[in-house]
Write an enzyme that holds these catalytic residues in place. Structure first.
Site, PDB file in Angstrom:
ATOM      1  CG  ASP A   1       3.905 -65.159 -54.647  1.00 21.83           C
ATOM      2  OD1 ASP A   1       4.319 -64.968 -55.799  1.00 21.83           O
ATOM      3  OD2 ASP A   1       4.632 -65.066 -53.631  1.00 21.83           O
TER       4      ASP A   1
ATOM      5  NE  ARG B   1       8.399 -64.396 -56.993  1.00 22.99           N
ATOM      6  CZ  ARG B   1       8.403 -65.494 -56.224  1.00 22.99           C
ATOM      7  NH1 ARG B   1       7.450 -65.716 -55.373  1.00 22.99           N
ATOM      8  NH2 ARG B   1       9.384 -66.367 -56.313  1.00 22.99           N
TER       9      ARG B   1
ATOM     10  NE  ARG C   1      10.312 -68.852 -62.258  1.00 21.56           N
ATOM     11  CZ  ARG C   1      10.673 -68.119 -61.219  1.00 21.56           C
ATOM     12  NH1 ARG C   1       9.751 -67.607 -60.425  1.00 21.56           N
ATOM     13  NH2 ARG C   1      11.932 -67.892 -60.957  1.00 21.56           N
TER      14      ARG C   1
ATOM     15  CE  LYS D   1      13.451 -72.632 -61.721  1.00 28.07           C
ATOM     16  NZ  LYS D   1      14.283 -71.420 -61.589  1.00 28.07           N
TER      17      LYS D   1
END
Ligand SMILES: *[C@@H]1O[C@H](CO)[C@@H](O)[C@H](O)[C@H]1NC(C)=O
Length: 375
Positions: A171, A193, A253, A256
């Site tokens: 991330d 990710r 997303r 999200k």
């Protein structure tokens, strides 16, 4: 004489970039970051890591690329192919047996990934991390704000190349138990990710402004070059101002929202998304105003959250009692329309520092101002 003039010019330049430029708008308005702390210029990966993790207030200026790829070695193991076997499909690392638990029927494949991408660099309280010009780049590793850190500014840097071929590969920016974080003029690209993940603990007051969320990738869950895992705002007690960002070439997303998250999404430009932009799940409270959606197939996928979509000037007048002003219309080009006229949660804006809203016409200009190298 000439020498003295030159060195004072260099000094003036150095102090101009020492601390962050400008002020955060919206919920994180009171952030000061490194403030009056020392200004430091890390020259190696380990110096950068030490400064970021220290407990001293610091203005950390990035004047080069810090490349972490290879610094922790690689891992070769079985992963899976949940989205197909095409060469443009993302593959999945079997992190915490994710393939076994959630993708029992997906084909298996041998994969090699870079270990440095898996976990970001820990950032301590009272820090400004500021790139100089367009030189501040962190490659192969993200930034991570956890364990109740507070008062952090990340400005004018790029985070890139976190195992983009593999979901769970890393991330870019993680907040999980923090308060007062300002992320400004940050570019994230080629991420495995999430570009940003705020959860599951409280993220507190966060402002994300002028960022370039660049979803273009050679591998993606939609197998057509648009990264699915954009932003995931799922903290337990979050107030996020999301303003003037350029979110493009994503397919889900984006963001999200769930948990217990009050999101003010204002004057952003969403461009080229064949999937969905917002996903509003349980606990989401989203005020979207003054945004532009261009070539975004579904602007919202509603999974039980609340949204006020600022649908028309009459309805938008209802913002007045909580925000002190009407809300601005969103604009759409070849895009689905936002839905949602939930107004009950708007009361949560009362008494808070609320970002101003320009018209959607103005928001289209963020394509020329968002991202690193533009402060
Ligand atoms: C950060 O700065 C504040 C204000 O000066 C101080 O109270 C706090 O203890 C500092 N935090 C850390 C972890 O040093």
């Amino acid at each position: 004489m000439r020498l003295i003039t030159l060195s004072s010019a260099v000094l003036a330049l150095a102090s101009a970039v020492a601390a962050a430029t400008g002020k955060a708008e919206g919920f994180a308005a009171s952030v000061t970051g490194g403030g009056n702390g020392r200004t430091v210029y890390p020259s190696s990966n380990s110096e950068l890591v030490n400064y970021l993790g220290s407990s001293e207030p610091l203005n950390i200026v990035l004047t080069k690329t810090f490349d972490f790829i290879g610094s922790e070695g690689t891992a070769t193991e079985d992963g899976c192919l949940p989205w197909g076997t095409g060469s443009k499909c993302q593959k999945a690392i079997n992190k915490d047996n994710w393939c076994g638990n959630y993708q029992p029927n997906a084909p298996r494949t041998r994969i090699t990934y870079d270990k440095a991408g898996m976990l970001g660099i820990t950032v301590g309280s009272n820090k400004s991390i500021v790139g100089q010009g367009n030189k501040g780049v962190i490659k192969g590793k993200g930034l991570r704000m956890v364990s109740n850190v507070k008062n952090i500014i990340i400005q004018n840097i790029k985070i890139t190349e976190l195992n983009p071929e593999f979901v769970w590969g890393g991330d870019a920016i993680t907040i999980n138990g923090a308060d007062l974080v300002w992320i400004d003029h940050v570019t994230t690209s080629r991420i495995g990710r999430q570009h940003m993940v705020f959860g599951n603990q409280a993220s507190g007051r966060v402002t994300v402004s002028n960022c370039d969320i660049d979803g273009r990738s050679s591998w993606s869950a939609d197998c057509s070059g648009n990264h699915y895992w954009g932003m995931y705002f799922t903290g337990s007690q979050d107030m996020i101002t999301f303003k003037n960002n350029y979110v493009h070439h994503t397919s889900g997303r984006s963001p999200k929202v769930q948990g217990n998250t009050l999101l003010h999404a204002v004057n952003n430009y969403f461009y080229s998304n064949p999937g969905h932009a917002f996903e509003t799940a349980s606990g989401a409270m989203v005020l979207a105003e003054g945004n532009v959606f261009q070539n975004v197939k579904a602007t919202v996928e509603n999974g039980g959250g609340q949204m006020f979509s600022s649908p028309d000037t009459n309805t938008n007048a209802q913002c007045r009692s909580a925000l002190g002003r009407p809300c601005q219309l969103n604009a759409y080009g070849s895009s689905g329309k936002l839905t949602g006229t939930d107004t009950g949660f708007l009361v949560n804006f009362k008494g808070k520092t609320i970002a101003a809203a320009s018209t959607a016409n103005v928001a289209k200009g963020v394509v020329n101002t968002a991202g690193y190298g533009r402060v």
